[in-house]
Design an enzyme around this catalytic site. Structure first.
Site, PDB file in Angstrom:
ATOM      1  N   CYS A 251       4.768   4.680   0.319  1.00  0.00           N
ATOM      2  CA  CYS A 251       3.384   4.241   0.395  1.00  0.00           C
ATOM      3  C   CYS A 251       2.644   4.927   1.542  1.00  0.00           C
ATOM      4  O   CYS A 251       2.964   6.067   1.902  1.00  0.00           O
ATOM      5  CB  CYS A 251       3.297   2.722   0.491  1.00  0.00           C
TER       6      CYS A 251
ATOM      7  N   ASP B   5       3.440  -5.461   4.926  1.00  0.00           N
ATOM      8  CA  ASP B   5       2.236  -6.283   4.718  1.00  0.00           C
ATOM      9  C   ASP B   5       2.460  -7.678   5.267  1.00  0.00           C
ATOM     10  O   ASP B   5       1.508  -8.367   5.645  1.00  0.00           O
ATOM     11  CB  ASP B   5       1.880  -6.348   3.238  1.00  0.00           C
TER      12      ASP B   5
ATOM     13  N   LYS C 146       4.841  -2.542   0.014  1.00  0.00           N
ATOM     14  CA  LYS C 146       4.504  -1.923  -1.280  1.00  0.00           C
ATOM     15  C   LYS C 146       5.657  -1.959  -2.264  1.00  0.00           C
ATOM     16  O   LYS C 146       6.805  -1.724  -1.885  1.00  0.00           O
ATOM     17  CB  LYS C 146       4.076  -0.471  -1.020  1.00  0.00           C
TER      18      LYS C 146
HETATM   19  O1  LIG Z   1       2.037  -1.483   1.509  1.00  0.00           O
HETATM   20  C1  LIG Z   1       1.198  -0.925   2.186  1.00  0.00           C
HETATM   21  C2  LIG Z   1      -0.203  -0.730   1.710  1.00  0.00           C
HETATM   22  O2  LIG Z   1      -0.489  -1.411   0.508  1.00  0.00           O
HETATM   23  P1  LIG Z   1      -1.964  -1.309  -0.128  1.00  0.00           P
HETATM   24  O3  LIG Z   1      -2.279   0.140  -0.291  1.00  0.00           O
HETATM   25  O4  LIG Z   1      -1.827  -2.037  -1.451  1.00  0.00           O
HETATM   26  O5  LIG Z   1      -2.915  -2.014   0.799  1.00  0.00           O
HETATM   27  C3  LIG Z   1       1.524  -0.479   3.583  1.00  0.00           C
HETATM   28  O6  LIG Z   1       2.844  -0.032   3.668  1.00  0.00           O
HETATM   29  C4  LIG Z   1       1.358  -1.671   4.526  1.00  0.00           C
HETATM   30  O7  LIG Z   1       0.101  -2.279   4.313  1.00  0.00           O
HETATM   31  C5  LIG Z   1       1.444  -1.262   5.986  1.00  0.00           C
HETATM   32  O8  LIG Z   1       0.379  -0.391   6.295  1.00  0.00           O
HETATM   33  P2  LIG Z   1      -0.156  -0.251   7.808  1.00  0.00           P
HETATM   34  O9  LIG Z   1       1.028   0.135   8.634  1.00  0.00           O
HETATM   35  O10 LIG Z   1      -1.189   0.851   7.730  1.00  0.00           O
HETATM   36  O11 LIG Z   1      -0.738  -1.558   8.221  1.00  0.00           O
END
Ligand SMILES: O=C(COP(=O)(O)O)[C@H](O)[C@H](O)COP(=O)(O)O
Length: 313
Positions: A124, A193, A204
């Protein structure tokens, strides 16, 4: 009101996405909305703020950074509307600054686990995970990254764009090639998340697949997650809701209409049990997933009583 609705829609449609970005955008919108609201009456102002908070929280259900950010700002106090506005601005700016610093700190700490010559697999598009790779690269370590496509929204394209800008050698693979390449991987680094009280990580869809394949060959999995990704409500026994999005993200409506008996399922996150995670890299230290309870209880900055009494999630 228009700007508030626009921000909510941007989060819902994933124009603003990724748990950290969503959280910072919500905090910034609450601050700006408070500045825009026309009201001299504190009760009326508070009610409008609660409406905005609920609207933002309900845009996406899984990233706990969103309700955590909103709750942080909604702790504001003030005897007048002006005092409340000043306090909201201070809290929102504090959250945003802390969040950006947290991602940097995670990069500094997590990079210590990366050795010169390592091949890292990621999934992701996580700013916190990329911070680890970017910092290791900036330290002069030669790393190779294997990045997944991350169907159906293909956030892997964002990841390879950033890694390319940083000058990091990267291979781009389809999600189903994860196990094929895992033997070449020294370390798996992904974001989160949400982190539940039992140390499970919600990220993800496909994250648990990487973790399982890594476990099979004895490769360590590091999760990069700021403390505001930990879910206070899981301490009260609640499960983290897994968002399921529209079928059109997976297959076009026209194509789907060719079939009679087909239902598309599109869960966008999955749960990786703590057994498959070596450590979680937070801004206050790298911790084993078993320590999630301590983070929620002692470091999140608000008590369980407050969660119980708060109307917002
Ligand atoms: O799964 C996702 C994004 O999912 P989506 O695209 O559905 O929002 C990322 O791995 C986490 O949110 C962490 O991201 P960060 O480290 O940038 O907070």
């Amino acid at each position: 009101m228009r700007e508030l609705l626009e921000t909510a829609q941007k989060i819902r449609s994933m124009e603003i996405r990724g748990a950290g970005r969503i959280a910072r955008a919500a905090a910034a919108e609450l601050r700006d909305y408070a500045a825009r609201v026309v009201s001299d009456d504190l009760d009326d102002f508070n009610e409008k703020m609660r409406y905005a908070a609920d609207l933002l929280i309900n845009t996406r259900p899984t990233a706990v950074s969103l309700p955590n950010a909103v709750r942080w700002v909604m702790r504001y106090r003030g005897d007048t509307v002006d005092e409340a506005r000043v306090n909201i601005k201070a809290l929102a700016d504090e959250f945003i600054t802390n969040s950006k610093n947290a991602v940097r700190r995670i990069g500094e700490m997590g990079s210590k686990r990366v050795r010169d010559g390592d091949t890292i697999m990621t999934h992701c598009n996580s700013s916190a995970a990329i911070s680890i790779m970017a910092t290791a690269h900036a330290q002069g370590k030669e790393i190779n990254v294997i990045a997944t496509e991350s169907r159906p929204r293909c956030q892997g394209y964002l990841t390879i764009k950033r890694l390319d800008e940083l000058g990091i050698n990267t291979s781009f693979i389809v999600d189903s090639a994860v196990r094929f390449f895992m033997k070449e991987v020294d370390l798996v680094v992904m974001g989160a998340d949400a982190v539940a009280v039992n140390g499970s990580v919600i990220n993800k869809i496909g994250t648990s697949q990487l973790a399982l394949a890594a476990n099979e060959v004895g490769t360590n999995v590091i999760i990069a997650a700021e403390t505001y990704k930990f879910s206070p409500r899981t301490i009260l026994g609640e499960l983290v809701e897994i968002e399921e999005r529209d079928s059109s993200e997976v297959i076009s409506i026209e194509r789907l209409n060719e079939f009679q008996n087909i239902r598309v399922r599109n869960p966008v996150f999955d749960v990786t049990p703590r057994e498959y995670i070596d450590l979680i890299c937070t801004e206050i230290g790298t911790i084993p997933p078993e320590m999630a309870y301590i983070i929620i209880k002692d470091f999140l900055g608000w008590g369980i009583e407050e969660i119980n009494s708060n109307t917002t999630k």
